[in-house]
Scaffold this active site. Structure first.
Site, PDB file in Angstrom:
ATOM      1  N   HIS A 101       0.755  -1.222  -0.081  1.00 48.35           N
ATOM      2  CA  HIS A 101      -0.049  -0.071  -0.111  1.00 48.35           C
ATOM      3  C   HIS A 101       0.824   1.119   0.099  1.00 48.35           C
ATOM      4  O   HIS A 101       1.894   1.341   0.655  1.00 48.35           O
ATOM      5  CB  HIS A 101      -0.982   0.164   1.340  1.00 48.35           C
ATOM      6  CG  HIS A 101      -0.252  -0.189   2.625  1.00 48.35           C
ATOM      7  ND1 HIS A 101       0.034  -1.236   3.009  1.00 48.35           N
ATOM      8  CD2 HIS A 101      -0.078   0.815   3.434  1.00 48.35           C
ATOM      9  CE1 HIS A 101       0.692  -1.026   4.361  1.00 48.35           C
ATOM     10  NE2 HIS A 101       0.386   0.211   4.569  1.00 48.35           N
ATOM     11  N   MET A 102       0.422   2.265  -0.622  1.00 48.16           N
ATOM     12  CA  MET A 102       1.063   3.545  -0.700  1.00 48.16           C
ATOM     13  C   MET A 102       0.256   4.522   0.095  1.00 48.16           C
ATOM     14  O   MET A 102      -0.901   4.714   0.055  1.00 48.16           O
ATOM     15  CB  MET A 102       0.823   3.875  -2.327  1.00 48.16           C
ATOM     16  CG  MET A 102       1.557   5.280  -2.491  1.00 48.16           C
ATOM     17  SD  MET A 102       1.635   5.655  -4.483  1.00 48.16           S
ATOM     18  CE  MET A 102       2.667   4.393  -4.884  1.00 48.16           C
TER      19      MET A 102
END
Length: 114
Positions: A101-102
């Protein structure tokens, strides 16, 4: 329950989240424990556990995640003042959920680590 199940449930809309954008590749939503005035997560819709699991077959997903992060920063009106895009990898890198995830953070002057 695996610790990445929460993201899978958000993608499938089985649990409540403030989803800001979703397409066939990614889902974008507000972080439930924000570290900045704007703290948004961008996740791939198909499980990739860590940055180490990016390979020749799925490498285009990262480019799409960055593109969507930049578009989201523009929509949230933080692109001019600035923002951070962070991907943590594994325990020592600060990754708490084993699902790539960013983080998109902005809305204030953010501290730098180095």
């Amino acid at each position: 329950m695996n610790n990445y199940s929460i993201f899978q449930k958000i993608i499938k809309k089985e649990i409540s989240a403030n989803i800001l954008y979703q397409d066939k590749i990614v889902t974008v939503f507000d972080d439930i424990k924000p570290k900045a005035p704007i703290h948004i997560l961008i996740i791939p819709n198909n499980l990739i556990k860590t940055a180490n699991d990016i390979n020749k077959k799925n490498k285009d997903i990262i480019a799409h995640m960055f593109y969507i992060a930049v578009q989201t920063a523009k929509e949230k009106k933080i692109s001019q003042d600035g923002y951070k895009i962070i991907i943590n990898c594994n325990k020592h890198g600060g990754q708490e959920i084993n699902y790539l995830h960013m983080h998109l953070l902005g809305g204030a002057k953010l501290k730098t680590l180095y």
